[in-house]
Motif scaffolding. Structure first.
Motif, PDB file in Angstrom:
ATOM      1  N   UNK A  44     -76.885 -82.605 -35.304  1.00 44.35           N
ATOM      2  CA  UNK A  44     -78.212 -82.986 -34.826  1.00 44.35           C
ATOM      3  C   UNK A  44     -79.288 -82.432 -35.758  1.00 44.35           C
ATOM      4  N   UNK A  45     -80.307 -83.211 -35.983  1.00 46.49           N
ATOM      5  CA  UNK A  45     -81.306 -82.861 -36.983  1.00 46.49           C
ATOM      6  C   UNK A  45     -82.223 -81.732 -36.522  1.00 46.49           C
ATOM      7  N   UNK A  46     -82.805 -80.999 -37.486  1.00 47.96           N
ATOM      8  CA  UNK A  46     -83.733 -79.918 -37.145  1.00 47.96           C
ATOM      9  C   UNK A  46     -84.859 -80.394 -36.237  1.00 47.96           C
ATOM     10  N   UNK A  47     -85.314 -79.477 -35.386  1.00 46.74           N
ATOM     11  CA  UNK A  47     -86.428 -79.765 -34.502  1.00 46.74           C
ATOM     12  C   UNK A  47     -86.049 -80.367 -33.169  1.00 46.74           C
ATOM     13  N   UNK A  48     -84.768 -80.640 -32.951  1.00 46.39           N
ATOM     14  CA  UNK A  48     -84.357 -81.272 -31.698  1.00 46.39           C
ATOM     15  C   UNK A  48     -84.629 -80.335 -30.519  1.00 46.39           C
ATOM     16  N   UNK A  49     -85.156 -80.894 -29.442  1.00 47.75           N
ATOM     17  CA  UNK A  49     -85.501 -80.120 -28.255  1.00 47.75           C
ATOM     18  C   UNK A  49     -84.484 -80.359 -27.143  1.00 47.75           C
ATOM     19  N   UNK A  50     -84.697 -79.671 -26.032  1.00 44.07           N
ATOM     20  CA  UNK A  50     -83.734 -79.702 -24.931  1.00 44.07           C
ATOM     21  C   UNK A  50     -83.333 -81.121 -24.525  1.00 44.07           C
ATOM     22  N   UNK A  51     -84.294 -81.966 -24.301  1.00 41.65           N
ATOM     23  CA  UNK A  51     -84.003 -83.280 -23.716  1.00 41.65           C
ATOM     24  C   UNK A  51     -83.130 -84.124 -24.640  1.00 41.65           C
ATOM     25  N   UNK A  52     -83.416 -84.084 -25.937  1.00 45.87           N
ATOM     26  CA  UNK A  52     -82.620 -84.869 -26.871  1.00 45.87           C
ATOM     27  C   UNK A  52     -81.271 -84.201 -27.132  1.00 45.87           C
ATOM     28  N   UNK A  53     -81.248 -82.882 -27.208  1.00 51.96           N
ATOM     29  CA  UNK A  53     -79.972 -82.177 -27.412  1.00 51.96           C
ATOM     30  C   UNK A  53     -79.040 -82.454 -26.237  1.00 51.96           C
ATOM     31  N   UNK A  54     -79.569 -82.361 -25.030  1.00 53.87           N
ATOM     32  CA  UNK A  54     -78.746 -82.625 -23.844  1.00 53.87           C
ATOM     33  C   UNK A  54     -78.325 -84.090 -23.780  1.00 53.87           C
ATOM     34  N   UNK A  55     -79.172 -84.988 -24.260  1.00 51.89           N
ATOM     35  CA  UNK A  55     -78.784 -86.401 -24.335  1.00 51.89           C
ATOM     36  C   UNK A  55     -77.557 -86.559 -25.222  1.00 51.89           C
ATOM     37  N   UNK A  56     -77.572 -85.892 -26.382  1.00 55.61           N
ATOM     38  CA  UNK A  56     -76.425 -85.942 -27.275  1.00 55.61           C
ATOM     39  C   UNK A  56     -75.188 -85.297 -26.665  1.00 55.61           C
ATOM     40  N   UNK A  57     -75.361 -84.133 -26.080  1.00 53.24           N
ATOM     41  CA  UNK A  57     -74.255 -83.412 -25.447  1.00 53.24           C
ATOM     42  C   UNK A  57     -73.565 -84.292 -24.410  1.00 53.24           C
ATOM     43  N   UNK A  58     -74.342 -84.883 -23.524  1.00 55.39           N
ATOM     44  CA  UNK A  58     -73.762 -85.669 -22.435  1.00 55.39           C
ATOM     45  C   UNK A  58     -73.233 -87.018 -22.906  1.00 55.39           C
ATOM     46  N   UNK A  59     -73.663 -87.474 -24.075  1.00 52.92           N
ATOM     47  CA  UNK A  59     -73.152 -88.736 -24.607  1.00 52.92           C
ATOM     48  C   UNK A  59     -71.792 -88.577 -25.277  1.00 52.92           C
TER      49      UNK A  59
END
Length: 414
Positions: free
Chosen positions: A224-239
């Motif tokens: 995941x690219x630099x600067x990613x925040x909770x909502x996008x990180x969790x989106x990736x995690x759950x995907x």
């Protein structure tokens, strides 16, 4: 006990140098914070198991173990260029310190104690915040890691008869040492979510790293690219993570909970909050409950917000294992705040920040689940660029590995 919490004051002997970012003070502050909040009330911690060369050499070469012992005992000069070049000992990342063999072995013993507690049936969950040294390779130290307790514990679990072990690594750095150890072993699935390898050491963990011949699909990487925040990180995690756990159906879940993904971490470029990190931990706990009959072994790892981040994040980890979840809005007591502030005196200025007053950062963990390559507009508060970058990473990982499990990478239901 509902969970085994592994602890020894000797974990604090794993101390590189004053200028080094990995200070063991973070471990002591975690345990004192957990106690101050009542998380450890009535819990008797368990000590590490003794570790000998026979244990270490299930992963590491005897030559490397001998080298660590030699430099740590002073029988070889600490600035020996050959030992740095061949064994990674004496570099800026891995400077030599007295008794480093014993200190590294102690962390391994902690993770083995956690594994044994689960395997014996005494508990379903176990936590060793002193573990998580996921970069150590068979023949050399790397990334602040002497001995790879994660790999050693997984090898031990395999010897006990487990034949489907899932390892999930949420450290900002790729879990390269563990992936390397099991890249050809279909019995172990390694899943790593990390800062994109083009932007952070060790430069591995690309989506195309899916496992060697005969173990295709056993290695899963989401960069995941630099600067990613909770909502996008969790989106990736759950995907990615739940689908892979569901496909693999492990008997035990081993997780490395590095917390250098935090926005305040001095060594990385991700932007999570403690709230987001705690949300991920609770999901991992739930996945272990759903697929592994509750068997969950969690270790620490990276995290260089020594006073302001790590103690809070890993207190949430311990609390989750004990089913004593802590509200992120909880105010931290004055006694701990005073002690943590005083602890800063012993830290290098580059890693000395004052403690935070609550158990969270008011982070937004209300992520929108990945819904396929639809081009849907981002939710309020998320930029189109951030969502597009995250979704590209998700698709790269899913397209690389999902078909190897008979799943449709384009279908969010898989």
């Amino acid at each position: 006990m509902s969970a085994a919490i592994i602890w020894s004051d000797h974990f604090l002997d794993y101390k590189w140098a004053y200028t080094h970012p990995m200070s063991p003070i973070r471990l002591a502050l975690t345990m004192s914070l957990a106690r101050s909040l009542g998380v450890l009330d009535g819990v008797e911690t368990i000590g590490p198991l003794p570790v000998d060369d026979a244990v270490l050499t299930t992963v590491h070469t005897q030559a490397y173990v001998d080298a660590v012992r030699a430099v740590g005992s002073g029988s070889v000069a600490s600035n020996n260029a050959l030992f740095e070049r061949v064994f990674g000992l004496g570099s800026d990342d891995n400077p030599v310190f007295a008794s480093m063999h014993e200190a590294g072995s102690m962390l391994v013993g902690g993770t083995l104690a956690a594994a044994q507690a689960i395997t014996s049936g005494a508990v379903r969950r176990a936590v060793n915040i002193g573990g998580g040294m996921h970069h150590a390779m068979p023949g050399h130290a790397a990334g602040f890691c002497i001995y790879n307790d994660c790999s050693i514990a997984i090898e031990w679990l395999l010897e006990q008869g487990y034949d489907r072990i899932a390892y999930v690594d949420v450290d900002a750095h790729h879990g390269d040492g563990v992936q390397n150890q099991f890249y050809s072993d279909p019995r172990v699935m390694t899943v790593s979510l990390h800062q994109h390898p083009a932007t952070l050491w060790p430069g591995t963990g690309w989506s195309t790293e899916v496992g060697a011949s005969g173990a295709e699909g056993s290695s899963v990487n989401l960069g995941l690219l630099p600067g990613i925040t909770d909502r996008m990180w969790l989106r990736g995690f759950h995907a990615v993570v739940p689908s892979m756990i569901d496909a693999f159906k492990p008997q035990i879940l081993v997780t490395q909970i590095g917390v250098d993904s935090h926005a305040a971490d001095p060594l990385t470029d991700l932007a999570l909050t403690v709230d987001g990190q705690a949300a991920a931990v609770r999901t991992l706990r739930d996945l272990a409950d759903k697929y592994c009959d509750g068997r969950w072994l969690a270790v620490g790892g990276g995290g260089y917000g020594i006073v302001d981040v790590v103690p809070r994040a890993w207190t949430h980890l311990i609390a989750s294992a004990l089913d004593r979840d802590v509200d992120p809005a909880t105010t931290i007591g004055e006694e701990w705040m005073t002690a943590a502030t005083a602890a800063q005196v012993d830290l290098h200025p580059d890693y000395s920040r004052p403690p935070e007053t609550t158990m969270g950062d008011a982070g937004d963990v209300d992520y929108v689940p990945w819904d396929g390559d639809t081009g849907a507009p981002p939710p309020e508060g998320v930029s189109e660029v951030a969502q597009r970058q995250t979704d590209k990473a998700i698709l790269a990982t899913r397209r690389a590995v999902f078909p190897l499990h008979g799943l449709d990478p384009e279908d969010p239901r898989d």
